[in-house]
Enzyme design. Structure first.
Site, PDB file in Angstrom:
ATOM      1  N   ASP A 160      -8.230 -15.731   6.096  1.00 11.32           N
ATOM      2  CA  ASP A 160      -9.777 -15.807   5.594  1.00 11.32           C
ATOM      3  C   ASP A 160     -10.047 -16.852   5.909  1.00 11.32           C
ATOM      4  O   ASP A 160     -10.759 -17.424   6.862  1.00 11.32           O
ATOM      5  CB  ASP A 160      -9.683 -16.007   4.433  1.00 11.32           C
ATOM      6  CG  ASP A 160      -9.305 -15.005   3.647  1.00 11.32           C
ATOM      7  OD1 ASP A 160      -9.820 -13.461   4.099  1.00 11.32           O
ATOM      8  OD2 ASP A 160      -7.863 -14.437   3.173  1.00 11.32           O
ATOM      9  N   HIS A 188      -7.877 -13.604  -2.155  1.00  7.26           N
ATOM     10  CA  HIS A 188      -8.169 -12.580  -0.791  1.00  7.26           C
ATOM     11  C   HIS A 188      -8.838 -11.265  -1.035  1.00  7.26           C
ATOM     12  O   HIS A 188      -8.114 -10.290  -1.773  1.00  7.26           O
ATOM     13  CB  HIS A 188      -6.880 -12.669  -0.228  1.00  7.26           C
ATOM     14  CG  HIS A 188      -6.545 -11.199   0.267  1.00  7.26           C
ATOM     15  ND1 HIS A 188      -7.722 -12.049   2.056  1.00  7.26           N
ATOM     16  CD2 HIS A 188      -6.145 -10.388   1.136  1.00  7.26           C
ATOM     17  CE1 HIS A 188      -7.707 -11.082   2.945  1.00  7.26           C
ATOM     18  NE2 HIS A 188      -7.264 -10.327   2.636  1.00  7.26           N
TER      19      HIS A 188
HETATM   20  N1  NAD Z   1      -3.604 -10.772   3.000  1.00  9.34           N
HETATM   21  C1  NAD Z   1      -4.240 -10.389   4.521  1.00  9.34           C
HETATM   22  O1  NAD Z   1      -4.009 -10.866   4.715  1.00  9.34           O
HETATM   23  C2  NAD Z   1      -4.119  -8.797   4.448  1.00  9.34           C
HETATM   24  C3  NAD Z   1      -4.969  -8.442   5.525  1.00  9.34           C
HETATM   25  C4  NAD Z   1      -3.992  -7.898   6.241  1.00  9.34           C
HETATM   26  C5  NAD Z   1      -4.031  -6.809   5.746  1.00  9.34           C
HETATM   27  N2  NAD Z   1      -3.223  -6.818   4.190  1.00  9.34           N
HETATM   28  C6  NAD Z   1      -2.411  -6.259   3.607  1.00  9.34           C
HETATM   29  O2  NAD Z   1      -1.192  -5.753   4.469  1.00  9.34           O
HETATM   30  C7  NAD Z   1      -0.480  -4.184   3.547  1.00  9.34           C
HETATM   31  C8  NAD Z   1      -0.203  -3.717   4.963  1.00  9.34           C
HETATM   32  O3  NAD Z   1      -1.478  -3.387   5.735  1.00  9.34           O
HETATM   33  P1  NAD Z   1      -0.803  -2.470   6.790  1.00  9.34           P
HETATM   34  O4  NAD Z   1      -2.164  -2.261   7.591  1.00  9.34           O
HETATM   35  O5  NAD Z   1       0.393  -3.107   7.506  1.00  9.34           O
HETATM   36  O6  NAD Z   1      -0.359  -1.209   6.057  1.00  9.34           O
HETATM   37  P2  NAD Z   1       1.075   0.522   6.385  1.00  9.34           P
HETATM   38  O7  NAD Z   1      -0.038   1.356   5.341  1.00  9.34           O
HETATM   39  O8  NAD Z   1       0.248   0.480   7.934  1.00  9.34           O
HETATM   40  O9  NAD Z   1       2.256  -0.718   6.547  1.00  9.34           O
HETATM   41  C9  NAD Z   1       2.724  -0.295   4.815  1.00  9.34           C
HETATM   42  C10 NAD Z   1       4.077   0.175   5.255  1.00  9.34           C
HETATM   43  O10 NAD Z   1       4.534  -0.327   3.404  1.00  9.34           O
HETATM   44  C11 NAD Z   1       5.221   0.487   3.310  1.00  9.34           C
HETATM   45  N3  NAD Z   1       6.049   1.212   1.829  1.00  9.34           N
HETATM   46  C12 NAD Z   1       5.250   1.207   1.785  1.00  9.34           C
HETATM   47  N4  NAD Z   1       5.480   1.119   0.318  1.00  9.34           N
HETATM   48  C13 NAD Z   1       6.571   0.203  -0.234  1.00  9.34           C
HETATM   49  C14 NAD Z   1       7.893  -0.844  -1.061  1.00  9.34           C
HETATM   50  N5  NAD Z   1       7.629  -0.250  -2.023  1.00  9.34           N
HETATM   51  N6  NAD Z   1       8.912  -1.032  -0.660  1.00  9.34           N
HETATM   52  C15 NAD Z   1       8.969  -0.770   1.440  1.00  9.34           C
HETATM   53  N7  NAD Z   1       7.605  -0.583   2.120  1.00  9.34           N
HETATM   54  C16 NAD Z   1       6.479  -0.299   1.363  1.00  9.34           C
HETATM   55  C17 NAD Z   1       5.007   2.044   4.088  1.00  9.34           C
HETATM   56  O11 NAD Z   1       5.423   2.983   3.801  1.00  9.34           O
HETATM   57  C18 NAD Z   1       4.012   0.881   5.171  1.00  9.34           C
HETATM   58  O12 NAD Z   1       5.252   1.425   6.477  1.00  9.34           O
HETATM   59  C19 NAD Z   1      -2.073  -4.014   2.787  1.00  9.34           C
HETATM   60  O13 NAD Z   1      -1.644  -4.164   1.468  1.00  9.34           O
HETATM   61  C20 NAD Z   1      -2.859  -4.114   3.350  1.00  9.34           C
HETATM   62  O14 NAD Z   1      -3.980  -4.215   2.684  1.00  9.34           O
HETATM   63  C21 NAD Z   1      -3.285  -8.116   3.696  1.00  9.34           C
HETATM   64  O1  LMR Z   2      -9.757  -6.039   3.673  1.00  7.28           O
HETATM   65  C1  LMR Z   2      -8.130  -5.400   3.695  1.00  7.28           C
HETATM   66  O2  LMR Z   2      -8.034  -4.697   3.128  1.00  7.28           O
HETATM   67  C2  LMR Z   2      -7.638  -6.084   4.468  1.00  7.28           C
HETATM   68  C3  LMR Z   2      -7.025  -6.748   4.911  1.00  7.28           C
HETATM   69  O3  LMR Z   2      -6.730  -7.806   3.118  1.00  7.28           O
HETATM   70  C4  LMR Z   2      -8.155  -8.152   5.249  1.00  7.28           C
HETATM   71  O4  LMR Z   2      -8.408  -9.275   4.752  1.00  7.28           O
HETATM   72  O5  LMR Z   2      -8.226  -7.619   6.387  1.00  7.28           O
END
Ligand code: NAD
Ligand code: LMR
Length: 332
Positions: A160, A188
């Site tokens: 962010d 977030h």
């Molecule tokens: N904080 C931020 O700025 C931010 C930004 C983008 C995404 N995210 C979050 O990050 C996370 C991952 O996003 P992504 O796009 O890589 O998702 P994704 O679905 O592509 O990957 C997530 C992975 O986690 C695995 N997983 C599920 N349960 C699990 C467990 N108990 N232990 C280990 N692995 C497990 C899944 O099998 C998958 O491979 C999501 O929660 C998303 O919302 C946060």
């Molecule tokens: O918005 C979402 O759920 C994905 C991630 O947290 C983001 O900010 O891109």
């Protein structure tokens, strides 16, 4: 003399952030070009084959800094001896969902992984939670790993922060590297408050306040804020997948600055365990402006908060308090 390798855990490593993140770590983007690493990658059994494919690609990439790869679906093996844990594993938000909607699926994962980290990680392991709801997952991890110092558990709001820098750079047509000291306050989520009141831009003559250069308070107090707040949703709408390369890059920025320090005169935003600074609720993971030195973050104190900002700090704080209650109700 060559440095000892640092063990870095990435959970959810077979997912899309994981796929962008592990090569960055193996190239030295997170810990520096002279720091060898051993990658620990965890995912769940349905993703085991894909995880092994990522391991094969890491071998094929022949990264000079990569001294070993552990790819596993066993949480204990994954957590053993790790110095840094980047917690990406979980279920991502889909179009139309608020981050809160993914709460019940994710907090129970963070409760169980807390114990594994507490028992098996290296002493003083630094933890970054990326998976949403990031602040509340980090809080649950902290609550269920009481022997890990609270200061070692953080969540990602650097994405962010970087988005806010990016918006200012586009608006003023200046290099993003010349913009600094924006702040992301709070959660977030779409209640986060991107604050430019203390942000500056380096110009040929001097560092100047962003507000003075933008000369458009209506935009700064309106569209700028909502654009940053809604950027995650906008990426999901455009890609049909949530942000990945920018999230991975921000995770590297977060850990790099935490471990190696923030540049003099610059702060960054990190979700950290709140001590009630700026009258934010204590006992939640709240994003503050921080500086880092010797591997420790410190909340920047003494910034003036005007009435407009006060309301926004309170609103996002109230949401975090509510999320904390919801998380506990999901766990009980
Ligand atoms: N904080 C931020 O700025 C931010 C930004 C983008 C995404 N995210 C979050 O990050 C996370 C991952 O996003 P992504 O796009 O890589 O998702 P994704 O679905 O592509 O990957 C997530 C992975 O986690 C695995 N997983 C599920 N349960 C699990 C467990 N108990 N232990 C280990 N692995 C497990 C899944 O099998 C998958 O491979 C999501 O929660 C998303 O919302 C946060
Ligand atoms: O918005 C979402 O759920 C994905 C991630 O947290 C983001 O900010 O891109």
């Amino acid at each position: 003399m060559a440095k000892e390798p640092v063990r870095v855990l990435v959970t959810g490593a077979a997912g899309q952030i994981g796929y962008a993140l592990v090569p960055m770590i193996a190239r030295g983007v997170m810990l520096g070009a002279d720091q060898p690493v051993i990658l620990h990658m965890l995912d769940i059994p349905p993703a085991a084959e894909a995880l092994n494919g990522v391991k094969m690609e890491l071998v094929d990439a022949a990264f000079p800094l990569l001294k070993g790869v552990v790819a596993t679906t066993d949480v204990v093996e994954a957590c053993t001896g790790v110095n840094i844990a980047v917690m990406v594993g979980g279920f991502p938000r889909k179009e139309g969902m608020e981050r809160k909607d993914v709460m019940s699926k994710n907090v129970s994962i963070y409760k169980s992984q807390a114990s594994a980290l507490e028992q098996h990680a290296a002493p003083n392991c630094k933890v970054l939670v990326v998976a949403n709801p990031a602040n509340t997952n980090a809080l649950i991890l902290k609550e269920f790993a009481p022997s890990i110092p609270a200061k070692n558990i953080t969540c990602l709001t650097r994405l962010d922060h970087n988005r806010a820098l990016g918006q200012i750079s586009e608006k003023l047509n200046v290099q993003v590297s010349d913009v600094k000291n924006v702040i992301i306050w709070g959660n977030h989520s779409s209640t986060q408050y991107p604050d430019v009141n203390h942000a500056t831009v380096k110009t040929p003559s001097a560092e100047k306040p962003v507000r003075e250069l933008v000369k458009d308070d209506a935009w700064l107090n309106g569209e700028f804020i909502t654009t940053v707040q809604q950027r995650g949703a906008a990426i999901i709408k455009a890609r049909k997948l949530s942000s990945a390369l920018s999230a991975a890059s921000a995770a590297c920025d977060h850990i790099r600055d935490w471990v190696l320090g923030t540049p003099e005169g610059t702060w960054v935003s990190m979700g950290v365990y709140s001590d009630g600074s700026y009258n934010a609720p204590a006992g939640v993971i709240y994003s503050f402006p921080v500086t880092c030195r010797n591997g420790e973050w410190t909340i920047v104190q003494g910034l003036v908060i005007d009435e407009f900002s006060r309301k926004k700090l309170d609103l996002t704080g109230a949401e975090l308090t509510e999320e904390k209650e919801l998380a506990y109700s999901c766990l009980s």
